[in-house]
Design a protein around this motif. Structure first.
Motif, PDB file in Angstrom:
ATOM      1  N   PHE A  71       0.820  -1.205   0.000  1.00 25.94           N
ATOM      2  CA  PHE A  71       0.000   0.000   0.000  1.00 25.94           C
ATOM      3  C   PHE A  71       0.862   1.266   0.000  1.00 25.94           C
ATOM      4  O   PHE A  71       0.329   2.367   0.123  1.00 25.94           O
ATOM      5  N   SER A  72       2.174   1.128  -0.101  1.00 23.15           N
ATOM      6  CA  SER A  72       3.065   2.277   0.061  1.00 23.15           C
ATOM      7  C   SER A  72       3.206   3.070  -1.225  1.00 23.15           C
ATOM      8  O   SER A  72       2.952   2.585  -2.324  1.00 23.15           O
ATOM      9  N   ARG A  73       3.654   4.310  -1.051  1.00 22.79           N
ATOM     10  CA  ARG A  73       3.867   5.199  -2.192  1.00 22.79           C
ATOM     11  C   ARG A  73       5.209   5.887  -2.053  1.00 22.79           C
ATOM     12  O   ARG A  73       5.824   5.891  -1.007  1.00 22.79           O
ATOM     13  N   VAL A  74       5.649   6.485  -3.115  1.00 24.12           N
ATOM     14  CA  VAL A  74       6.847   7.312  -3.247  1.00 24.12           C
ATOM     15  C   VAL A  74       8.112   6.451  -3.226  1.00 24.12           C
ATOM     16  O   VAL A  74       8.365   5.744  -4.196  1.00 24.12           O
ATOM     17  N   LEU A  75       8.886   6.397  -2.111  1.00 22.37           N
ATOM     18  CA  LEU A  75      10.203   5.786  -2.249  1.00 22.37           C
ATOM     19  C   LEU A  75      10.522   4.698  -1.221  1.00 22.37           C
ATOM     20  O   LEU A  75      10.856   3.569  -1.608  1.00 22.37           O
ATOM     21  N   ALA A  76      10.453   4.978   0.061  1.00 16.72           N
ATOM     22  CA  ALA A  76      10.932   4.012   1.052  1.00 16.72           C
ATOM     23  C   ALA A  76      10.184   2.683   0.960  1.00 16.72           C
ATOM     24  O   ALA A  76      10.798   1.606   0.884  1.00 16.72           O
ATOM     25  N   GLY A  77       8.863   2.735   0.955  1.00 22.55           N
ATOM     26  CA  GLY A  77       8.068   1.511   0.877  1.00 22.55           C
ATOM     27  C   GLY A  77       8.212   0.799  -0.460  1.00 22.55           C
ATOM     28  O   GLY A  77       8.471  -0.414  -0.500  1.00 22.55           O
ATOM     29  N   PRO A  78       8.041   1.510  -1.576  1.00 20.03           N
ATOM     30  CA  PRO A  78       8.242   0.860  -2.872  1.00 20.03           C
ATOM     31  C   PRO A  78       9.643   0.285  -3.054  1.00 20.03           C
ATOM     32  O   PRO A  78       9.807  -0.760  -3.692  1.00 20.03           O
ATOM     33  N   PHE A  79      10.665   0.942  -2.518  1.00 21.61           N
ATOM     34  CA  PHE A  79      12.015   0.381  -2.586  1.00 21.61           C
ATOM     35  C   PHE A  79      12.064  -0.953  -1.860  1.00 21.61           C
ATOM     36  O   PHE A  79      12.617  -1.935  -2.368  1.00 21.61           O
ATOM     37  N   ALA A  80      11.466  -0.996  -0.665  1.00 19.97           N
ATOM     38  CA  ALA A  80      11.469  -2.237   0.118  1.00 19.97           C
ATOM     39  C   ALA A  80      10.728  -3.350  -0.608  1.00 19.97           C
ATOM     40  O   ALA A  80      11.220  -4.483  -0.703  1.00 19.97           O
ATOM     41  N   SER A  81       9.553  -3.058  -1.142  1.00 22.47           N
ATOM     42  CA  SER A  81       8.774  -4.107  -1.805  1.00 22.47           C
ATOM     43  C   SER A  81       9.444  -4.566  -3.085  1.00 22.47           C
ATOM     44  O   SER A  81       9.350  -5.736  -3.458  1.00 22.47           O
ATOM     45  N   MET A  82      10.160  -3.664  -3.783  1.00 25.82           N
ATOM     46  CA  MET A  82      10.883  -4.079  -4.973  1.00 25.82           C
ATOM     47  C   MET A  82      12.021  -5.027  -4.611  1.00 25.82           C
ATOM     48  O   MET A  82      12.274  -6.017  -5.321  1.00 25.82           O
ATOM     49  N   MET A  83      12.726  -4.757  -3.528  1.00 30.67           N
ATOM     50  CA  MET A  83      13.803  -5.651  -3.102  1.00 30.67           C
ATOM     51  C   MET A  83      13.253  -7.043  -2.811  1.00 30.67           C
ATOM     52  O   MET A  83      13.848  -8.059  -3.183  1.00 30.67           O
ATOM     53  N   LEU A  84      12.093  -7.114  -2.164  1.00 29.44           N
ATOM     54  CA  LEU A  84      11.466  -8.406  -1.889  1.00 29.44           C
ATOM     55  C   LEU A  84      11.038  -9.075  -3.191  1.00 29.44           C
ATOM     56  O   LEU A  84      11.217 -10.292  -3.368  1.00 29.44           O
ATOM     57  N   ALA A  85      10.487  -8.285  -4.105  1.00 31.64           N
ATOM     58  CA  ALA A  85      10.016  -8.840  -5.381  1.00 31.64           C
ATOM     59  C   ALA A  85      11.166  -9.382  -6.216  1.00 31.64           C
ATOM     60  O   ALA A  85      11.022 -10.401  -6.905  1.00 31.64           O
TER      61      ALA A  85
ATOM     62  N   CYS B  16       4.261  -4.191   8.052  1.00 32.96           N
ATOM     63  CA  CYS B  16       5.322  -3.183   8.122  1.00 32.96           C
ATOM     64  C   CYS B  16       4.758  -1.789   7.904  1.00 32.96           C
ATOM     65  O   CYS B  16       4.210  -1.481   6.847  1.00 32.96           O
ATOM     66  N   SER B  17       4.911  -0.953   8.914  1.00 35.47           N
ATOM     67  CA  SER B  17       4.495   0.446   8.819  1.00 35.47           C
ATOM     68  C   SER B  17       5.730   1.330   8.719  1.00 35.47           C
ATOM     69  O   SER B  17       6.663   1.210   9.515  1.00 35.47           O
ATOM     70  N   ILE B  18       5.717   2.223   7.739  1.00 34.32           N
ATOM     71  CA  ILE B  18       6.816   3.159   7.520  1.00 34.32           C
ATOM     72  C   ILE B  18       6.282   4.570   7.744  1.00 34.32           C
ATOM     73  O   ILE B  18       5.310   4.986   7.108  1.00 34.32           O
ATOM     74  N   THR B  19       6.897   5.297   8.664  1.00 32.82           N
ATOM     75  CA  THR B  19       6.466   6.662   8.964  1.00 32.82           C
ATOM     76  C   THR B  19       7.669   7.598   8.909  1.00 32.82           C
ATOM     77  O   THR B  19       8.816   7.168   8.804  1.00 32.82           O
ATOM     78  N   GLY B  20       7.372   8.888   8.991  1.00 30.13           N
ATOM     79  CA  GLY B  20       8.457   9.863   9.004  1.00 30.13           C
ATOM     80  C   GLY B  20       9.117   9.969  10.360  1.00 30.13           C
ATOM     81  O   GLY B  20      10.343   9.975  10.480  1.00 30.13           O
TER      82      GLY B  20
ATOM     83  N   LEU C 287      18.389   9.895   0.265  1.00 30.56           N
ATOM     84  CA  LEU C 287      19.132   8.831   0.924  1.00 30.56           C
ATOM     85  C   LEU C 287      18.415   8.291   2.154  1.00 30.56           C
ATOM     86  O   LEU C 287      18.492   7.095   2.449  1.00 30.56           O
ATOM     87  N   VAL C 288      17.714   9.142   2.875  1.00 24.48           N
ATOM     88  CA  VAL C 288      17.034   8.682   4.088  1.00 24.48           C
ATOM     89  C   VAL C 288      15.912   7.713   3.733  1.00 24.48           C
ATOM     90  O   VAL C 288      15.689   6.718   4.413  1.00 24.48           O
ATOM     91  N   ASP C 289      15.197   7.988   2.651  1.00 21.07           N
ATOM     92  CA  ASP C 289      14.173   7.059   2.182  1.00 21.07           C
ATOM     93  C   ASP C 289      14.786   5.705   1.832  1.00 21.07           C
ATOM     94  O   ASP C 289      14.216   4.654   2.143  1.00 21.07           O
ATOM     95  N   VAL C 290      15.939   5.731   1.168  1.00 16.57           N
ATOM     96  CA  VAL C 290      16.588   4.479   0.776  1.00 16.57           C
ATOM     97  C   VAL C 290      17.027   3.699   2.011  1.00 16.57           C
ATOM     98  O   VAL C 290      16.807   2.481   2.105  1.00 16.57           O
ATOM     99  N   LEU C 291      17.651   4.378   2.976  1.00 19.63           N
ATOM    100  CA  LEU C 291      18.051   3.713   4.224  1.00 19.63           C
ATOM    101  C   LEU C 291      16.847   3.104   4.925  1.00 19.63           C
ATOM    102  O   LEU C 291      16.899   1.976   5.431  1.00 19.63           O
ATOM    103  N   THR C 292      15.758   3.855   4.954  1.00 18.49           N
ATOM    104  CA  THR C 292      14.550   3.369   5.626  1.00 18.49           C
ATOM    105  C   THR C 292      13.973   2.166   4.897  1.00 18.49           C
ATOM    106  O   THR C 292      13.521   1.201   5.530  1.00 18.49           O
ATOM    107  N   GLY C 293      13.987   2.207   3.561  1.00 19.74           N
ATOM    108  CA  GLY C 293      13.527   1.058   2.797  1.00 19.74           C
ATOM    109  C   GLY C 293      14.362  -0.177   3.075  1.00 19.74           C
ATOM    110  O   GLY C 293      13.834  -1.288   3.212  1.00 19.74           O
TER     111      GLY C 293
END
Length: 389
Positions: free
Chosen positions: A15-29, A124-128, A168-174
């Motif tokens: 359900f994520s958008r923008v960068l951190a969540g989509p980065f994480a789901s792409m790595m899993l995919a 997994c919940s990702i917040t600021g 970079l912070v989004d990537v680290l969080t992902g």
């Protein structure tokens, strides 16, 4: 390759958008998870962050983190949309979301609501800034770089604080989200129970400050901006040459001796001002001036070749194009091309950086068009394919 990918059979409702969540789901995919990307009618925000676009008109920001996923549209403002989203979420092994706190609860898509019928769910919940005191703060990477201290140590002392050139912070969080999800899945193998995984940009940044945060805790003083210099090592920065900057990363006395030998000033290795790293750090300004007086005689690429041959870590400051070309020359295979089933759409992507000898990353699906897989349901596990199929 007959071996199944390591995450074969893992179902992810993203359900994520923008960068951190989509980065994480792409790595899993990339490693075999079946990811359904659930988008609102207007789509992921980054679909509209253009230019630049690829040759098919898709925004490159979106395509950079959304391969290997299927896209469906769910309008959570409607009963049908909520019902579809819940059906997918309750079948998933993993849910990833980065909505503002309270939004998922509104639709019965929060962890407590879903685990009632799916206790093995990893959520997994990702917040600021977490879900307590910072729940209402907007989680934008630039903002977190500012308030999290990263900008205060980025840039030169006489310049304004600067952000890093990517989010970079989004990537680290992902990346942290991926680690948390995998740890929770591993724990589930033993207990049969899922759990909540929470990551936030602020904590990810503070962790990522490593030595800068550690020195602050030890001394009570905040580090200052130093441009490209290092607070604890010298010479470890960019230096002026005949044409462009050269990065010199000397970490040992042996490397320093090799550096000054190659520059034609071997006596510096025994100079008491530069005898060891501690004295070099104390006299870094003078040291840089002496070294640059020699470096301006040749182009950066010439120095990089000479110093590398002599065991000194050094390299010219490349553009992104040059960086990709270098990685290719080094045999790192930095770019993959994904082709659609009809052969009409293709997408060049930066390859997954994780190399597994038996179950490598796979590149199966192009970044999806909005709602391209309407009506999609999770697939059953399939045999893995080679990353270069």
């Amino acid at each position: 390759m007959d071996t199944k990918p390591p995450l074969d059979g893992v179902k992810v409702a993203d359900f994520s958008r923008v960068l951190a969540g989509p980065f994480a789901s792409m790595m899993l995919a990339d490693f075999g998870a079946d990811v359904i990307k659930i988008e609102r009618p207007s789509g992921d925000d980054t679909r509209h962050w253009v230019p630049p676009v690829d040759k098919h008109g898709m925004g490159t920001y979106f395509s950079s983190v959304n391969r290997n996923k299927r896209s469906i549209v769910c309008d959570l403002a409607t009963d049908d949309g909520v019902a579809t989203a819940r059906a997918i979420a309750t079948e998933a092994d993993v849910v990833i979301e980065n909505f503002r706190p309270g939004i998922m609860e509104k639709f019965g898509l929060d962890y407590d609501s879903l685990r009632a019928s799916r206790p093995e769910l990893v959520y997994c919940s990702i917040t600021g800034f977490g879900k307590t005191g910072g729940a209402l703060l907007p989680g934008y990477d630039l903002l977190v770089q500012a308030v999290g201290g990263l900008m205060s140590v980025t840039g030169s002392l006489d310049s304004e604080p600067s952000k890093v050139g990517v989010a970079l912070v989004d990537v680290l969080t992902g990346q942290n989200a991926v680690v948390g999800i995998l740890a929770a899945l591993r724990s589930r193998e033993a207990s049969g129970k899922g759990q909540r995984v929470e990551v936030n940009l602020m904590s990810s940044l503070l962790s990522g400050l490593v030595n800068q945060a550690s020195s602050t805790l030890a001394t009570g003083e905040s580090p200052q901006r130093m441009g490209n210099a290092h607070p604890s090592i010298a010479p470890y920065e960019t230096m002026t040459t005949a044409d462009s900057p050269l990065a010199v990363a000397v970490g040992t006395d042996k490397q320093f001796a090799a550096l000054v030998e190659a520059l034609g000033v071997p006596e510096l290795a025994t100079d008491k001002k530069f005898l060891n790293n501690t004295t070099r750090v104390a006299n870094r300004v003078e040291l840089k001036e002496v070294l640059e007086a020699r470096l301006v005689a040749k182009p950066a690429s010439d120095w990089a070749e000479l110093l590398t041959e002599n065991g000194v870590p050094a390299g010219k400051v490349n553009s992104v194009v040059e960086a990709l070309e270098l990685a290719d020359r080094l045999g790192l295979e930095p770019v993959v091309e994904i082709e659609g089933p009809d052969g009409e759409r293709t997408s060049q992507q930066v390859a997954n950086p994780i190399r597994l000898s038996e179950t490598p990353a796979q590149y199966r699906l192009l970044p999806p068009l909005l709602g391209e897989h309407a009506g999609a349901t999770f697939t059953t596990p399939t045999e893995g394919r080679s990353s270069h199929d």
